[in-house]
Design an enzyme around this catalytic site. Structure first.
Site, short mmCIF file in Angstrom:
data_model
loop_
_atom_site.label_atom_id
_atom_site.label_comp_id
_atom_site.label_asym_id
_atom_site.label_seq_id
_atom_site.Cartn_x
_atom_site.Cartn_y
_atom_site.Cartn_z
N ASP A 32 0.83 -1.21 0.00
CA ASP A 32 0.00 0.00 0.00
C ASP A 32 0.86 1.26 0.00
OD1 ASP A 32 -2.26 1.55 0.12
OD2 ASP A 32 -3.01 0.72 1.99
N ASP A 33 0.57 2.17 -0.93
CA ASP A 33 1.20 3.50 -0.95
C ASP A 33 2.71 3.47 -1.21
OD1 ASP A 33 -1.29 4.49 -0.37
OD2 ASP A 33 -0.74 5.49 1.48
N CYS A 71 -6.78 4.03 -3.19
CA CYS A 71 -6.79 2.59 -2.89
C CYS A 71 -7.91 1.79 -3.54
CB CYS A 71 -6.85 2.39 -1.37
SG CYS A 71 -5.37 2.94 -0.51
N HIS A 125 -9.87 -2.95 -0.89
CA HIS A 125 -9.97 -1.89 0.11
C HIS A 125 -11.12 -2.17 1.07
CE1 HIS A 125 -9.60 2.15 1.83
NE2 HIS A 125 -10.92 2.25 1.73
N ASP A 308 -0.25 -0.50 -5.07
CA ASP A 308 -1.52 -0.05 -5.65
C ASP A 308 -1.41 1.31 -6.33
OD1 ASP A 308 -1.18 1.24 -3.21
OD2 ASP A 308 -3.19 0.79 -2.45
N HIS A 309 -0.45 2.13 -5.93
CA HIS A 309 -0.21 3.44 -6.56
C HIS A 309 1.04 4.05 -5.94
CE1 HIS A 309 -2.08 4.63 -2.85
NE2 HIS A 309 -3.21 4.05 -3.22
#
Length: 481
Positions: A32-33, A71, A125, A308-309
């Site tokens: 994540d992130d 997310c 999410h 995810d990004h």
């Protein structure tokens, strides 16, 4: 004749069994992130030996992109092979199954084809999208604080009737399992032991370096905070007024000022926490990878490491994601095939343009399954031949409410973005940024005569995915108060 038919049946049965045995296991580290702030990607600060080792044992993609820098839609896109604009979901507040009851997800398809499917930690999410689709399910856990001072702060906030979200970081001298990603790796290891004789698709959802930056003190101690530079707070010249969000979710944490820029001291502390969280995640990856080796599963397991990004840690004076900028949409992606695959590539870097929406069709191709229709496409041929060219462009979206839609395309060197009226497609403002050597760009070149041909080319690429005569699907539901 009967003898020949009997031999045919034996041969058919044997070949089918062999084909089934040759289908690999799949293990996905879904982080994540995480931007490409890793040693293998050239970071001068991040300490990530286990992820670096995985990159040396596979193919690392330098131009991989998420379909939206937030997310929920991003993860739905990965798990369905469909883009946010196809689903019409652009916010974190709408679960997939609230809108799309019949879309075939990755765990559903793999379940149907005899795989044990495992979800650990944050994969979707929304937990409502998760629970029914997996054979084994360990849900997303709440954030854990272990520093007594922070625990006291949270308790006081509760007494005062205020938001008990807590501070933006925590660093107690505790074992890895005291925080949730350590428990995620523990669950993954235990599950691998139980499923070692089964075919499996396992997602290990590691929540750090998402806020809060909570990690054991030993990972903070790996860094000297004075080594972290405070990034420029300058915004790109000519940037659209809604292109960046200044704070994202950071302002919701205790101790973060609501207005003005963060001072250098707090900025360094948060950057330090982001890096400590990455090293914490790296250690969990190492534990799970070692378990694959110990159980003799590495030879039959394809590994994917992805995010995810992307993320901002003070660049442009902004934090978190929530934009169409290159730093928020580009992601790390590493694919390492099972070691018994004789033609597998190791230690290779691919410059091919690929997208997270390609992961599902790639795994369908890899495992010899028949899947539904996808927006993405298989990149298995690039994994097998890393020098092969990928797509001509990659696209992402970011909505600003219901009325404004930001659409963006990159060819790996240039990023072109249009901010449109979501109903009429009227272009409110365009942005053109050069990213030949950096994730950052500080000058909007849209309208500059010198770059007219480049802008026209990028505009045509963008309109292939986002034609002006096609309305944006809007399935998002308003946030419940």
């Amino acid at each position: 004749m009967k003898k020949l038919f009997f031999l045919f049946l034996i041969s058919f049965s044997f070949s089918t069994t062999v084909a089934q045995e040759q289908k690999p296991n799949v293990l996905v580290f879904y982080v994540d992130d995480l931007r490409a702030e890793l040693g293998c990607y050239g970071s001068k600060t991040a300490i990530t030996p286990n992820i670096d080792k995985l990159a040396s044992d596979g193919v690392m993609f330098n131009r991989a992109y998420s379909q939206q820098a937030i997310c929920a839609p991003s993860r739905m896109s990965t798990l369905t092979g469909l883009r946010p604009e196809t689903m019409g979901i652009y916010s974190i507040f709408t679960p997939l199954r609230k809108i799309h009851k019949d879309v075939v997800s990755m765990p559903q398809l793999f379940n149907k084809n005899g795989y044990k499917t495992v979800s650990i930690g944050k994969v979707y999410h929304h937990s409502s999208d998760d629970k029914k689709e997996w054979s084994v399910y360990f849900g997303k856990e709440a954030n854990t604080y272990n520093d007594p001072k922070n625990i006291a702060i949270i308790e006081q906030l509760k007494k005062e009737g205020k938001n008990p979200k807590g501070p933006a970081f925590d660093m107690a001298d505790v074992a890895d399992e005291a925080y949730k990603d350590g428990r995620a790796s523990k669950y993954a290891i235990e599950t691998l032991h139980k499923l070692k004789d089964d075919k499996f698709l396992m997602f290990v959802g590691l929540s750090k370096p998402h806020l809060p930056f909570n990690a054991p003190k030993k990972y903070w101690d790996m860094y000297n905070r004075n080594d972290f530079e405070v990034p420029s707070r300058n915004k790109p010249e000519g940037v659209y007024r809604l292109s960046l969000t200044k704070w994202g979710e950071l302002k919701g944490y205790h101790g973060i000022p609501k207005d003005g820029d963060l001072d250098d001291e707090l900025t360094r502390t948060l950057i330090h926490g982001y890096h400590a969280s990455i090293s914490y995640v790296d250690a969990q990856v190492g534990k799970v990878m070692q378990t694959l080796e110990d159980l003799d599963l590495r030879k039959t397991t394809t590994i994917i490491f992805m995010s995810d990004h992307g993320y901002k840690i003070g660049e442009y004076g902004a934090w978190c994601k929530h934009s169409n900028m290159e730093i928020d949409t580009r992601v790390p992606l590493i694919v390492s095939r099972e070691t018994n695959y004789k033609k597998r590539k190791t230690g290779k870097t691919s410059k091919a343009l690929v997208e997270n929406v390609d992961i599902f069709p790639t795994l369908v191709d890899l495992c010899g399954l028949e899947g539904p229709e996808f927006d993405g496409k298989s990149i298995l041929s690039i994994i097998n031949k890393p020098n092969k060219k990928g797509d001509e462009y990659a696209t992402s979206v970011y909505a600003r409410g219901k009325k404004i839609m930001g659409v963006t395309a990159t060819d790996g060197k240039w990023r072109y973005t249009e901010w449109r009226n979501a109903k009429t497609h009227e272009i409110l403002q365009a942005e053109l940024y050069e990213h030949k050597n950096s994730l950052l760009s500080y000058l909007n070149l849209s309208g500059n005569k010198k770059y007219k041909k480049i802008e026209q080319k990028m505009k045509k690429l963008l309109e292939k995915q986002f034609p002006r005569d096609k309305p944006f699907l809007q399935n998002d539901q308003p946030r419940k108060k």
